[in-house]
Each structure stands twice: as structure tokens, then as C-alpha cells.
Design a protein around this motif. Sequence first.
Motif, mmCIF file in Angstrom:
data_model
loop_
_atom_site.group_PDB
_atom_site.id
_atom_site.type_symbol
_atom_site.label_atom_id
_atom_site.label_comp_id
_atom_site.label_asym_id
_atom_site.label_seq_id
_atom_site.Cartn_x
_atom_site.Cartn_y
_atom_site.Cartn_z
ATOM 1 N N ARG A 10 30.225 109.000 98.394
ATOM 2 C CA ARG A 10 30.572 108.950 99.818
ATOM 3 C C ARG A 10 29.348 108.771 100.706
ATOM 4 N N TRP A 11 28.174 109.024 100.158
ATOM 5 C CA TRP A 11 26.936 108.879 100.928
ATOM 6 C C TRP A 11 26.177 107.601 100.562
ATOM 7 N N ARG A 12 26.799 106.721 99.782
ATOM 8 C CA ARG A 12 26.075 105.535 99.301
ATOM 9 C C ARG A 12 25.495 104.701 100.436
ATOM 10 N N SER A 13 26.201 104.560 101.539
ATOM 11 C CA SER A 13 25.711 103.728 102.639
ATOM 12 C C SER A 13 24.471 104.323 103.294
ATOM 13 N N ASP A 14 24.224 105.618 103.089
ATOM 14 C CA ASP A 14 23.055 106.277 103.660
ATOM 15 C C ASP A 14 21.888 106.346 102.688
ATOM 16 N N ILE A 15 22.102 105.924 101.449
ATOM 17 C CA ILE A 15 21.079 106.037 100.412
ATOM 18 C C ILE A 15 20.434 104.679 100.160
ATOM 19 N N LEU A 16 19.120 104.692 99.964
ATOM 20 C CA LEU A 16 18.373 103.487 99.628
ATOM 21 C C LEU A 16 17.939 103.558 98.163
ATOM 22 N N ILE A 17 18.287 102.542 97.398
ATOM 23 C CA ILE A 17 17.873 102.441 96.003
ATOM 24 C C ILE A 17 16.892 101.289 95.890
ATOM 25 N N LEU A 18 15.637 101.616 95.569
ATOM 26 C CA LEU A 18 14.602 100.604 95.357
ATOM 27 C C LEU A 18 14.415 100.441 93.855
ATOM 28 N N CYS A 19 14.866 99.320 93.330
ATOM 29 C CA CYS A 19 14.860 99.088 91.889
ATOM 30 C C CYS A 19 13.732 98.130 91.513
ATOM 31 N N HIS A 20 12.943 98.513 90.495
ATOM 32 C CA HIS A 20 11.821 97.692 90.055
ATOM 33 C C HIS A 20 12.134 97.062 88.702
ATOM 34 N N VAL A 21 11.987 95.755 88.646
ATOM 35 C CA VAL A 21 12.219 95.017 87.410
ATOM 36 C C VAL A 21 10.958 94.235 87.071
ATOM 37 N N GLY A 22 10.518 94.316 85.843
ATOM 38 C CA GLY A 22 9.312 93.595 85.436
ATOM 39 C C GLY A 22 8.621 94.321 84.316
ATOM 40 N N ARG A 23 7.304 94.438 84.411
ATOM 41 C CA ARG A 23 6.523 95.138 83.383
ATOM 42 C C ARG A 23 6.507 96.625 83.715
ATOM 43 N N CYS A 24 7.644 97.293 83.438
ATOM 44 C CA CYS A 24 7.807 98.688 83.859
ATOM 45 C C CYS A 24 7.553 99.685 82.740
ATOM 46 N N THR A 25 7.943 99.355 81.526
ATOM 47 C CA THR A 25 7.845 100.326 80.434
ATOM 48 C C THR A 25 7.329 99.657 79.170
ATOM 49 N N HIS A 26 7.053 100.497 78.177
ATOM 50 C CA HIS A 26 6.573 99.970 76.903
ATOM 51 C C HIS A 26 7.620 99.108 76.218
ATOM 52 N N ALA A 27 8.893 99.288 76.594
ATOM 53 C CA ALA A 27 9.962 98.538 75.952
ATOM 54 C C ALA A 27 10.123 97.139 76.545
ATOM 55 N N ASP A 28 9.501 96.878 77.681
ATOM 56 C CA ASP A 28 9.585 95.564 78.293
ATOM 57 C C ASP A 28 8.697 94.579 77.552
ATOM 58 N N PRO A 29 9.018 93.274 77.640
ATOM 59 C CA PRO A 29 8.181 92.281 76.965
ATOM 60 C C PRO A 29 6.793 92.207 77.581
ATOM 61 N N LEU A 30 5.790 91.876 76.758
ATOM 62 C CA LEU A 30 4.428 91.760 77.263
ATOM 63 C C LEU A 30 4.239 90.477 78.049
ATOM 64 N N SER A 31 5.113 89.505 77.839
ATOM 65 C CA SER A 31 5.088 88.265 78.603
ATOM 66 C C SER A 31 6.525 87.870 78.916
ATOM 67 N N GLY A 32 6.684 87.134 79.995
ATOM 68 C CA GLY A 32 8.034 86.736 80.377
ATOM 69 C C GLY A 32 8.789 87.788 81.155
ATOM 70 N N PHE A 33 8.112 88.885 81.535
ATOM 71 C CA PHE A 33 8.825 89.948 82.254
ATOM 72 C C PHE A 33 9.127 89.557 83.699
ATOM 73 N N GLY A 34 8.526 88.449 84.167
ATOM 74 C CA GLY A 34 8.853 87.960 85.504
ATOM 75 C C GLY A 34 9.813 86.795 85.464
ATOM 76 N N SER A 35 10.382 86.520 84.292
ATOM 77 C CA SER A 35 11.276 85.379 84.130
ATOM 78 C C SER A 35 12.643 85.641 84.746
ATOM 79 N N ARG A 36 13.357 84.571 85.009
ATOM 80 C CA ARG A 36 14.724 84.683 85.533
ATOM 81 C C ARG A 36 15.608 85.475 84.572
ATOM 82 N N LYS A 37 15.458 85.181 83.285
ATOM 83 C CA LYS A 37 16.236 85.874 82.254
ATOM 84 C C LYS A 37 16.005 87.377 82.311
ATOM 85 N N HIS A 38 14.746 87.790 82.315
ATOM 86 C CA HIS A 38 14.449 89.221 82.265
ATOM 87 C C HIS A 38 14.871 89.929 83.554
#
Length: 326
Positions: free
Chosen positions: A108-136
Motif C-alpha cells: 500500500r506504500w509502494r507509490s511512496d517508496i523508491l527502489i534504486l536497482c543496480h545491474v552490472g558488475r555487482c557480485t562475484h556471480a556476475d560475468p567478468l565481461s558483458g555485464f553491460g550488455s543488453r542481454k545481461h
Amino acid sequence: MHRPSESTIIEWKSVPVNCFIPPARFPSIRGHQPRLHQRRSGLSGLHVPVFSLSLQSDFGDGQTYKRMSWLEHALELEFTSFTIGTDSSPQGKQWETELGHIFAEFRRWRSDILILCHVGRCTHADPLSGFGSRKHILSSLEGFLCRTGLEYVDVLCAHRYDAATPPEETAGALATAVNQGKALYAGLSDYAPSSAHHLVTLLKEIGAAPVLCQATYSLGNRWVEHGLLDILSEHGLGCIATSPLSRISEVGPDGGARVALSRLAKARGQSIYQLALSWVLRDLRVTSVVTTPATATQLDAIHAVASSEVTPEELNFLDACFPPPT
């Protein structure tokens, strides 16, 4: 110390970028706690609380009930901005699923909450290359939305420059997410000044102008003052500062700078962490500072910093202890 020029301050105030106090939204504490100030993110229409809370995978330990109580207290104090990095590891996926159960209780408070989501080279499980690709980028966002049950994120940030992916592809992926309604705004994170300038320019050209950039910023790590803050100001982006204690212990011989910082904090009736937060927020180009409180007591301590200012004399003292970049 690098400070905006008077003309720059006037320009940013006129839009305005200064803190303001939003109307109370959570009645359980109405009249009991001061509202948490917000700042405008650059020249966009997005306003963000001066403190954002990190919800990384290591934050979760399966104690969903305790996390719900923590989040409820955070929302009562007007901490409504949360940063989350997608994590494709088994632990990360489990945490995102747990987050989905928690967020469901506050739908019920979703409209008041901001979710900033980071996609890319975030964790050890992410690829070492291609993490900025459209696919990833798009598949990671899709998986995150599926596991958390969210319909969209407020800001989707490309985290770190990927030399193995053309910037045009990264920009196109962010624009697609915005056009599909899966992200309301585009952003970037941990980009060098030149790379940030290029990506922001590309995003503007395809109609997905970003609203913010997240970057490490502290007394001991002032690299953003060497170009990045100026570029963000030029393009009308806000800065989300992270790691406010970064490298503080590394400055000066024998940790003398940290000792001086501790004495100043004590004289102000603050902890070193609280003083570090106050210092970062002295620059109006900083929209919000990411913090990592784990308890309600720590939330209260951070909330108390919102109205704290650092005097010119204290700024000069801190500049002597932690010199700005030359």
C-alpha cells in the motif's frame, strides 16, 4: 575544499535543489518525529530522501519477521529510498525472494517508496565481461522483478563501465527498460567522469535522460570532486553517495586524521559515522547518502543527522585533515 561557485549555488537553488520537508505520509509517528528532508535529484522531478538504505544480499539472514519490523520502522522515519544490486548467486536469488515477501506487506506504500536497482558488475556471480550488455541488463532486471514481485523499479542503474560492451548497447538496454515501464528512470553507478559523460549523452539522445549517478564519496575518498560532480551538475544529474567512511583510516600517518575526526565528532555530540554523513551532505550536488543500518537504534541515529550542519570552521579543519584532490 571544492565547493560550487556562487552562481552554481544560485542556479541549483532556483530549481530548487535544497532540502525540503515532505508532508507526513505514515500516520503512526505523525507529530512524534521530524520529517526526513528530501533533495531534488539534479534537474529532474525526482525527489529523494537525504538518506537511502542499502538492501544487499548479505543484509538478509532469513529472519523475515525482524526485517519487516526494521523496514516498518524505517518507513515510519521517512526512510523511503532503498538501493538494491541484482545478484544472480543462489544466496542473492533467495534474498530477492525474501524481499518479495517483505515488500508484499508494504504494497500500500509502494507509490511512496523508491527502489534504486543496480545491474552490472555487482557480485562475484556476475560475468567478468558483458555485464553491460543488453542481454545481461534486461534479463537481470526481469529476474529481479519476478523474484521480488515488483512491477517496476524506480531507477535502473548501469553499475560500472563495461569495456567489452559498446556504451550504445548499455544505453539502449536502459532505454528499453524505461520504455517498457519496468523502470521509471535510468541512472548509472560507479562510472569515471569521461565514461559517465559519454553514457549520459547517449541516454539523452535516445530520450532516456538519466536522473542520478551513484558513486563512492567520503572524507578519505574525494575522487568525485575531481570532475564527476561537475559533469553531473552540467548534465542535471544528482549524486547518490556511498561508503561515507571509505579510506578514512588510510589518511595521514599513524591514523592521526581519524583521531582528529573522532575528537571533532565527540565535540559535536556525534559518532564518526554521523559526522561523516553530515560532511557528505554539505555539498548540495549530493542528493542522498546510502547507509547500511541494521537495527532500529542505528536508524534513529542516522535520522538525527538530517538536520545537522557542519560549520565553516569545521569544514576548514576537516580539509586540513583530509585534503581535497588537487
